[in-house]
Design a protein around this motif. Structure first.
Motif, mmCIF file in Angstrom:
data_model
loop_
_atom_site.group_PDB
_atom_site.id
_atom_site.type_symbol
_atom_site.label_atom_id
_atom_site.label_comp_id
_atom_site.label_asym_id
_atom_site.label_seq_id
_atom_site.Cartn_x
_atom_site.Cartn_y
_atom_site.Cartn_z
ATOM 1 N N MET A 23 -7.397 8.949 14.975
ATOM 2 C CA MET A 23 -5.972 8.873 15.255
ATOM 3 C C MET A 23 -5.324 7.722 14.483
ATOM 4 O O MET A 23 -4.236 7.866 13.920
ATOM 5 N N GLU A 24 -5.997 6.580 14.445
ATOM 6 C CA GLU A 24 -5.493 5.455 13.668
ATOM 7 C C GLU A 24 -5.442 5.810 12.187
ATOM 8 O O GLU A 24 -4.470 5.505 11.492
ATOM 9 N N ARG A 25 -6.478 6.472 11.713
ATOM 10 C CA ARG A 25 -6.535 6.851 10.305
ATOM 11 C C ARG A 25 -5.372 7.777 9.959
ATOM 12 O O ARG A 25 -4.738 7.641 8.915
ATOM 13 N N MET A 26 -5.096 8.723 10.840
ATOM 14 C CA MET A 26 -3.976 9.632 10.629
ATOM 15 C C MET A 26 -2.653 8.858 10.618
ATOM 16 O O MET A 26 -1.778 9.101 9.783
ATOM 17 N N ALA A 27 -2.503 7.895 11.544
ATOM 18 C CA ALA A 27 -1.271 7.115 11.633
ATOM 19 C C ALA A 27 -1.058 6.285 10.375
ATOM 20 O O ALA A 27 0.063 6.238 9.832
ATOM 21 N N TYR A 28 -2.105 5.622 9.896
ATOM 22 C CA TYR A 28 -1.974 4.811 8.687
ATOM 23 C C TYR A 28 -1.589 5.684 7.495
ATOM 24 O O TYR A 28 -0.759 5.306 6.668
ATOM 25 N N TRP A 29 -2.205 6.855 7.408
ATOM 26 C CA TRP A 29 -1.899 7.793 6.316
ATOM 27 C C TRP A 29 -0.432 8.215 6.381
ATOM 28 O O TRP A 29 0.274 8.215 5.367
ATOM 29 N N ALA A 30 0.038 8.561 7.576
ATOM 30 C CA ALA A 30 1.417 9.030 7.738
ATOM 31 C C ALA A 30 2.414 7.913 7.467
ATOM 32 O O ALA A 30 3.464 8.140 6.856
ATOM 33 N N ILE A 31 2.112 6.695 7.910
ATOM 34 C CA ILE A 31 2.999 5.560 7.657
ATOM 35 C C ILE A 31 3.108 5.300 6.158
ATOM 36 O O ILE A 31 4.205 5.087 5.618
ATOM 37 N N SER A 32 1.978 5.336 5.478
ATOM 38 C CA SER A 32 1.987 5.141 4.029
ATOM 39 C C SER A 32 2.820 6.211 3.343
ATOM 40 O O SER A 32 3.603 5.928 2.428
ATOM 41 N N ARG A 33 2.702 7.451 3.785
ATOM 42 C CA ARG A 33 3.484 8.544 3.203
ATOM 43 C C ARG A 33 4.972 8.313 3.398
ATOM 44 O O ARG A 33 5.777 8.528 2.484
ATOM 45 N N GLU A 34 5.372 7.856 4.596
ATOM 46 C CA GLU A 34 6.785 7.607 4.860
ATOM 47 C C GLU A 34 7.322 6.485 3.973
ATOM 48 O O GLU A 34 8.455 6.553 3.492
ATOM 49 N N ILE A 35 6.516 5.451 3.749
ATOM 50 C CA ILE A 35 6.946 4.349 2.891
ATOM 51 C C ILE A 35 7.158 4.839 1.466
ATOM 52 O O ILE A 35 8.158 4.495 0.815
ATOM 53 N N VAL A 36 6.244 5.668 0.977
ATOM 54 C CA VAL A 36 6.385 6.231 -0.374
ATOM 55 C C VAL A 36 7.649 7.078 -0.464
ATOM 56 O O VAL A 36 8.399 7.006 -1.449
ATOM 57 N N GLN A 37 7.920 7.886 0.559
ATOM 58 C CA GLN A 37 9.117 8.714 0.572
ATOM 59 C C GLN A 37 10.382 7.859 0.567
ATOM 60 O O GLN A 37 11.354 8.181 -0.129
ATOM 61 N N GLU A 38 10.376 6.767 1.326
ATOM 62 C CA GLU A 38 11.540 5.883 1.366
ATOM 63 C C GLU A 38 11.762 5.221 0.012
ATOM 64 O O GLU A 38 12.898 5.081 -0.453
ATOM 65 N N GLN A 39 10.668 4.808 -0.646
ATOM 66 C CA GLN A 39 10.796 4.193 -1.970
ATOM 67 C C GLN A 39 11.343 5.192 -2.977
ATOM 68 O O GLN A 39 12.194 4.854 -3.804
ATOM 69 N N THR A 40 10.860 6.433 -2.901
ATOM 70 C CA THR A 40 11.333 7.478 -3.804
ATOM 71 C C THR A 40 12.799 7.774 -3.570
ATOM 72 O O THR A 40 13.585 7.905 -4.518
ATOM 73 N N THR A 41 13.190 7.870 -2.299
ATOM 74 C CA THR A 41 14.585 8.132 -1.965
ATOM 75 C C THR A 41 15.481 7.014 -2.454
ATOM 76 O O THR A 41 16.563 7.264 -3.009
ATOM 77 N N TYR A 42 15.044 5.773 -2.296
ATOM 78 C CA TYR A 42 15.841 4.633 -2.758
ATOM 79 C C TYR A 42 16.054 4.711 -4.263
ATOM 80 O O TYR A 42 17.165 4.496 -4.765
ATOM 81 N N ALA A 43 14.989 5.027 -4.996
ATOM 82 C CA ALA A 43 15.102 5.128 -6.449
ATOM 83 C C ALA A 43 16.051 6.253 -6.845
ATOM 84 O O ALA A 43 16.859 6.109 -7.767
#
Length: 251
Positions: free
Chosen positions: A146-166
């Motif tokens: 569950m932690e592994r899934m959460a870390y993966w999902a959080i990382s994905r959201e951060i990448v999406q936010e960075q992409t959206t900002y750009a």
């Protein structure tokens, strides 16, 4: 976790040797597999434990999923609906951070200071799946699936936010609106909906706030795209007539 009685928390697991509790309404719960499917998790798990169930939370349009300063008590996965994530500055000005939809993760900004740093409001009727903090970050708990899934999902959201900002800060104002529509098209397609005909859940004012442009700029861009035959816009109803031309308008 003690589950002798029906819990009020978001998740529960049956005690070994005991039969699973009969739920009051199966539609109010989701299992681990559904969470993984919604997130489109493609990481590695040691062994899927699908006995954990998570309570769903339903919101009507206008209701808050979380507010700034609220103590962190878990993450949320969007099962249905559309929301708006924003921060309100000390001068009262609102900045729209994102528009979460099906499969997105909410609340990870609350981990750092143990309180949510943004407000998330439902734009439509929504169904959220809550992953309690006790299931993720209990003291002495080793890293599990569950932690592994959460870390993966959080990382994905951060990448999406960075992409959206750009995407939304590296182009001229009207081009940002075109990019926004193209990104929305891709998001609807990823959810299994039409990429060329969709209804925007947010207002044009919210779009402008998110893109850091004025409401007038958003309206002007919509009108220009419509007059050029690139899109057909009727209030929030969008029909993309030429994806290639929309991409060219971005540059």
């Amino acid at each position: 976790m003690n589950v002798q009685t029906m819990p009020s928390a978001a998740g529960w697991q049956p005690t070994p040797g005991q039969p699973a509790l009969k739920l009051e309404s199966d539609e109010r719960w989701s299992d681990f597999q559904e969470v993984l499917n919604l997130l489109k998790f493609d990481g590695h798990l040691h062994q899927l434990n699908n006995s954990t169930l998570f309570r769903r939370r339903r919101l009507k349009a206008g209701q808050s999923a979380m507010v700034m300063g609220q103590p962190f008590d878990g993450l949320y996965v969007v099962r249905l609906g559309a929301l708006k994530s924003s921060m309100t500055h000390v001068d009262g000005a609102e900045h729209v951070l994102s528009f979460p939809m099906k499969g997105d993760l909410l609340g990870f900004d609350g981990i750092c200071k143990n309180k949510y740093l943004s407000e998330v409001v439902a734009l439509t009727e929504c169904d959220l799946i809550k992953i309690p903090s006790t299931d993720l970050f209990s003291p002495g708990r080793g890293c599990n699936d569950m932690e592994r899934m959460a870390y993966w999902a959080i990382s994905r959201e951060i990448v999406q936010e960075q992409t959206t900002y750009a995407l939304t800060h590296s182009a001229k104002s009207e081009a940002r609106v075109a990019r926004f529509l193209r990104v929305q098209s891709e998001r609807f397609a990823a959810m299994g909906y039409s990429p060329t005909r969709f209804t925007l859940p947010m207002t044009r004012r919210d779009i402008g706030n998110h893109l850091n442009v004025t409401l007038e700029t958003v309206s002007r861009a919509f009108s220009a795209l419509d007059s050029l035959g690139i899109i057909s816009a009727e209030r929030r109803e969008i029909k993309i007539l030429s994806m290639e031309a929309l991409r060219k308008f971005e540059s």
